[in-house]
Design an enzyme around this catalytic site. Structure first.
Site, mmCIF file in Angstrom:
data_model
loop_
_atom_site.group_PDB
_atom_site.id
_atom_site.type_symbol
_atom_site.label_atom_id
_atom_site.label_comp_id
_atom_site.label_asym_id
_atom_site.label_seq_id
_atom_site.Cartn_x
_atom_site.Cartn_y
_atom_site.Cartn_z
ATOM 1 N N TYR A 1 0.842 -1.206 0.000
ATOM 2 C CA TYR A 1 0.000 0.000 0.000
ATOM 3 C C TYR A 1 0.877 1.256 0.000
ATOM 4 O O TYR A 1 0.746 2.114 -0.866
ATOM 5 C CB TYR A 1 -0.900 -0.040 1.223
ATOM 6 C CG TYR A 1 -1.916 1.078 1.307
ATOM 7 C CD1 TYR A 1 -3.039 1.091 0.480
ATOM 8 C CD2 TYR A 1 -1.769 2.110 2.231
ATOM 9 C CE1 TYR A 1 -3.989 2.109 0.581
ATOM 10 C CE2 TYR A 1 -2.712 3.124 2.336
ATOM 11 C CZ TYR A 1 -3.825 3.120 1.515
ATOM 12 O OH TYR A 1 -4.759 4.121 1.621
ATOM 13 N N VAL B 1 -9.952 1.501 12.591
ATOM 14 C CA VAL B 1 -10.139 1.717 14.025
ATOM 15 C C VAL B 1 -11.512 2.306 14.360
ATOM 16 O O VAL B 1 -12.165 1.866 15.311
ATOM 17 C CB VAL B 1 -8.972 2.552 14.609
ATOM 18 C CG1 VAL B 1 -8.976 3.992 14.117
ATOM 19 C CG2 VAL B 1 -8.959 2.505 16.104
ATOM 20 N N VAL B 2 -11.972 3.273 13.593
ATOM 21 C CA VAL B 2 -13.246 3.919 13.949
ATOM 22 C C VAL B 2 -14.408 2.932 13.806
ATOM 23 O O VAL B 2 -15.238 2.794 14.708
ATOM 24 C CB VAL B 2 -13.481 5.191 13.099
ATOM 25 C CG1 VAL B 2 -14.869 5.757 13.365
ATOM 26 C CG2 VAL B 2 -12.422 6.242 13.420
ATOM 27 N N THR C 1 -0.888 7.670 17.899
ATOM 28 C CA THR C 1 -1.876 8.730 17.619
ATOM 29 C C THR C 1 -2.326 8.702 16.153
ATOM 30 O O THR C 1 -1.596 8.240 15.262
ATOM 31 C CB THR C 1 -1.296 10.128 17.904
ATOM 32 O OG1 THR C 1 -0.246 10.386 16.964
ATOM 33 C CG2 THR C 1 -0.788 10.232 19.323
ATOM 34 N N ARG D 1 3.599 5.353 14.688
ATOM 35 C CA ARG D 1 3.390 5.781 16.075
ATOM 36 C C ARG D 1 2.575 7.066 16.168
ATOM 37 O O ARG D 1 1.870 7.284 17.135
ATOM 38 C CB ARG D 1 4.733 5.994 16.770
ATOM 39 C CG ARG D 1 5.335 4.725 17.369
ATOM 40 C CD ARG D 1 6.723 4.986 17.913
ATOM 41 N NE ARG D 1 7.634 5.425 16.839
ATOM 42 C CZ ARG D 1 8.094 6.669 16.696
ATOM 43 N NH1 ARG D 1 7.774 7.594 17.549
ATOM 44 N NH2 ARG D 1 8.898 6.988 15.696
HETATM 45 P P1 NAD Z 1 -12.666 1.554 0.199
HETATM 46 O O1 NAD Z 1 -11.962 0.268 0.334
HETATM 47 O O2 NAD Z 1 -14.006 1.717 0.855
HETATM 48 O O3 NAD Z 1 -12.855 1.947 -1.316
HETATM 49 C C1 NAD Z 1 -11.971 1.554 -2.352
HETATM 50 C C2 NAD Z 1 -12.802 1.199 -3.566
HETATM 51 O O4 NAD Z 1 -11.918 0.816 -4.625
HETATM 52 C C3 NAD Z 1 -13.723 -0.003 -3.302
HETATM 53 O O5 NAD Z 1 -15.015 0.274 -3.810
HETATM 54 C C4 NAD Z 1 -13.047 -1.141 -4.075
HETATM 55 O O6 NAD Z 1 -13.948 -2.142 -4.473
HETATM 56 C C5 NAD Z 1 -12.419 -0.372 -5.238
HETATM 57 N N1 NAD Z 1 -11.271 -1.064 -5.851
HETATM 58 C C6 NAD Z 1 -10.225 -1.651 -5.232
HETATM 59 N N2 NAD Z 1 -9.363 -2.158 -6.137
HETATM 60 C C7 NAD Z 1 -9.898 -1.874 -7.375
HETATM 61 C C8 NAD Z 1 -9.491 -2.142 -8.711
HETATM 62 N N3 NAD Z 1 -8.351 -2.798 -8.976
HETATM 63 N N4 NAD Z 1 -10.286 -1.713 -9.728
HETATM 64 C C9 NAD Z 1 -11.451 -1.049 -9.475
HETATM 65 N N5 NAD Z 1 -11.877 -0.781 -8.214
HETATM 66 C C10 NAD Z 1 -11.113 -1.186 -7.189
HETATM 67 O O7 NAD Z 1 -11.667 2.682 0.733
HETATM 68 P P2 NAD Z 1 -11.881 4.247 0.947
HETATM 69 O O8 NAD Z 1 -11.659 4.541 2.364
HETATM 70 O O9 NAD Z 1 -13.106 4.694 0.288
HETATM 71 O O10 NAD Z 1 -10.606 4.814 0.171
HETATM 72 C C11 NAD Z 1 -10.713 5.380 -1.136
HETATM 73 C C12 NAD Z 1 -9.349 5.884 -1.574
HETATM 74 O O11 NAD Z 1 -8.880 6.876 -0.660
HETATM 75 C C13 NAD Z 1 -8.285 4.791 -1.629
HETATM 76 O O12 NAD Z 1 -7.473 5.002 -2.752
HETATM 77 C C14 NAD Z 1 -7.493 5.012 -0.363
HETATM 78 O O13 NAD Z 1 -6.171 4.602 -0.503
HETATM 79 C C15 NAD Z 1 -7.598 6.515 -0.186
HETATM 80 N N6 NAD Z 1 -7.440 6.870 1.228
HETATM 81 C C16 NAD Z 1 -8.445 6.663 2.123
HETATM 82 C C17 NAD Z 1 -8.243 6.978 3.456
HETATM 83 C C18 NAD Z 1 -9.319 6.815 4.478
HETATM 84 O O14 NAD Z 1 -9.064 7.078 5.661
HETATM 85 N N7 NAD Z 1 -10.527 6.416 4.143
HETATM 86 C C19 NAD Z 1 -6.997 7.472 3.883
HETATM 87 C C20 NAD Z 1 -5.990 7.633 2.939
HETATM 88 C C21 NAD Z 1 -6.222 7.342 1.609
HETATM 89 N N1 UDP Z 2 -6.292 -0.029 15.794
HETATM 90 C C1 UDP Z 2 -6.624 -0.513 17.049
HETATM 91 N N2 UDP Z 2 -7.686 -1.359 17.141
HETATM 92 C C2 UDP Z 2 -8.437 -1.735 16.075
HETATM 93 C C3 UDP Z 2 -8.086 -1.238 14.798
HETATM 94 C C4 UDP Z 2 -6.993 -0.389 14.682
HETATM 95 O O1 UDP Z 2 -5.996 -0.188 18.041
HETATM 96 O O2 UDP Z 2 -9.393 -2.507 16.244
HETATM 97 C C5 UDP Z 2 -5.162 0.910 15.688
HETATM 98 C C6 UDP Z 2 -4.126 0.562 14.624
HETATM 99 O O3 UDP Z 2 -3.156 -0.323 15.164
HETATM 100 C C7 UDP Z 2 -3.565 1.935 14.293
HETATM 101 C C8 UDP Z 2 -4.765 2.874 14.450
HETATM 102 O O4 UDP Z 2 -5.693 2.162 15.279
HETATM 103 O O5 UDP Z 2 -2.588 2.295 15.240
HETATM 104 C C9 UDP Z 2 -5.430 3.241 13.134
HETATM 105 O O6 UDP Z 2 -5.690 2.052 12.419
HETATM 106 P P1 UDP Z 2 -6.425 2.035 11.013
HETATM 107 O O7 UDP Z 2 -6.305 0.650 10.471
HETATM 108 O O8 UDP Z 2 -7.794 2.610 11.152
HETATM 109 O O9 UDP Z 2 -5.620 3.091 10.128
HETATM 110 P P2 UDP Z 2 -4.033 3.250 9.774
HETATM 111 O O10 UDP Z 2 -3.205 2.374 10.657
HETATM 112 O O11 UDP Z 2 -3.931 2.887 8.345
HETATM 113 O O12 UDP Z 2 -3.786 4.689 10.049
#
Ligand code: NAD
Ligand code: UDP
Length: 325
Positions: free
Chosen positions: A144, A186-187, A209, A274
């Site tokens: 990723y 996490v949420v 955090t 972290r």
């Molecule tokens: P999500 O998993 O709910 O949505 C991703 C979507 O992409 C899904 O509908 C999945 O089916 C589709 N998908 C995956 N691989 C695919 C492929 N090869 N071809 C076509 N579709 C495909 O995740 P999200 O939270 O909605 O995230 C959307 C975007 O935002 C992602 O690129 C993610 O990396 C980025 N992003 C999200 C967060 C967040 O906190 N939600 C944080 C950082 C980045």
């Molecule tokens: N986390 C946790 N319990 C859970 C899921 C996640 O303590 O049930 C922690 C995880 O280890 C990370 C933070 O929450 O430190 C955020 O995790 P998430 O997978 O939501 O996002 P990311 O690590 O990609 O920021």
């Protein structure tokens, strides 16, 4: 510029973006392979004549006509992107090439949903866009993190080499309705656990955090970034700078749900960053944007969504659609 392509449009963020674009009278082509997204997320849009849904994997080229592209396709939760890491890298890298080639052919803007994960386990705090990051290139999260970093490289090479009006935003942890209940983030984990009075699973000591942004604020920033002129490329951090420990989040969710859940500590996953807090000075200046929804308000809305979901049968439907249990 009425027609818009949203890849990953049936996912959490994508479905909110499609909805918002339709409200602005755009024609939306939503492309998704339904790995983590589902038709369910866009059910309410299917009757809209301006909305089209296409099942397609962005690792193969896309031959469509459109006016601009938001590239959101990629599983976002560690549980889902580590399920098939090779596919995750392909989605990030081949997917980026395919949307960039399309944007190049059509001479249109394309926006990449990058991530705070490009900063890895950061040595600077808060993270500003000029920080290059501290990412393990061979770990479980690398498909990723490095996939997204390579996608950014491609976006900026298409700018330099082919003059494509490409844009990159780096999204920090975002939450809200339509997160999958079993997504592992996490949420959603904490809310589902609290609502069902199960133990709240804290990984590590909960002292790490994160900074949580409500989905509506995030979508507003994406729209504003796309609206900037073609010579604005970013990257721009998008997130809510209010930082808190994971343990504090757990306590807040327990308070807001009135749950009797207790905290249960589990091992910290490898390479879990972290700390994470966006420096959003650039977004403020360039997009005149800052988050408006506080954590208590955003969590209350999200909790209401999950309460409805857990009461209904949709929950079981969603679980049966999820590839990873
Ligand atoms: P999500 O998993 O709910 O949505 C991703 C979507 O992409 C899904 O509908 C999945 O089916 C589709 N998908 C995956 N691989 C695919 C492929 N090869 N071809 C076509 N579709 C495909 O995740 P999200 O939270 O909605 O995230 C959307 C975007 O935002 C992602 O690129 C993610 O990396 C980025 N992003 C999200 C967060 C967040 O906190 N939600 C944080 C950082 C980045
Ligand atoms: N986390 C946790 N319990 C859970 C899921 C996640 O303590 O049930 C922690 C995880 O280890 C990370 C933070 O929450 O430190 C955020 O995790 P998430 O997978 O939501 O996002 P990311 O690590 O990609 O920021």
């Amino acid at each position: 510029m009425r027609s818009v392509l949203v890849t990953g449009g049936a996912g959490f963020l994508g479905s909110h973006l499609c909805e918002r674009l339709l409200k602005e009278n755009k024609e939306v082509l939503c492309v998704d392979n339904f790995f983590t997204g589902s038709r369910h997320n866009v059910d309410q849009l299917l009757d809209n004549a301006s909305f089209k849904l296409l099942q397609h994997d962005i690792t193969t080229p896309l031959h469509v006509e459109t006016g601009e592209i938001y590239n959101l396709a990629c599983p976002a939760s560690p549980k889902h992107y580590q399920f098939d890491p090779v596919q995750t890298t392909k989605t990030n890298v081949l997917g980026a090439i395919n949307v960039l080639d399309l944007a190049r052919r059509l001479k249109i803007k394309v926006l990449q949903a990058s991530t705070s994960e490009v900063y890895g386990d950061p040595h600077t705090h808060p993270q500003a866009e000029d920080y290059w990051g501290n990412v393990n290139p061979i770990g479980a999260r690398s498909c990723y993190d490095e996939g997204k970093r390579c996608a950014e490289t491609l976006f900026f090479d298409y700018v330099r080499q082919y003059d494509v009006p490409a844009k990159v935003v780096r999204i920090f942890n975002t939450y809200g309705p339509r997160m999958q209940p079993d997504d592992g983030r996490v949420v959603s984990n904490f809310i589902v656990q609290a609502l069902s009075n199960q133990d709240i699973t804290i990984y590590g000591d909960g002292g790490q955090t994160r900074s949580f942004c409500y989905v509506d604020d995030l979508i507003e920033a994406l729209i504003r970034m796309m609206a900037t002129s073609g010579d604005i490329h970013g990257p721009v951090n998008i997130g809510n700078p209010v930082e808190m420990t994971v343990r504090h989040l757990a306590e807040l969710v327990i308070e807001l749900t009135g749950s009797s859940s207790r905290l249960r500590f589990r091992p910290l996953p490898a390479d879990d960053p972290r700390q994470r807090q966006p420096d959003i000075a650039k977004a403020r200046e360039l997009l005149d944007w800052a988050p408006t929804v506080g954590l208590r308000e955003g969590l209350a809305r999200t909790i209401a969504y999950f309460e409805d979901l857990l009461r209904s049968d949709e929950h079981r439907v969603l679980r049966s659609l999820s590839p990873v249990q």
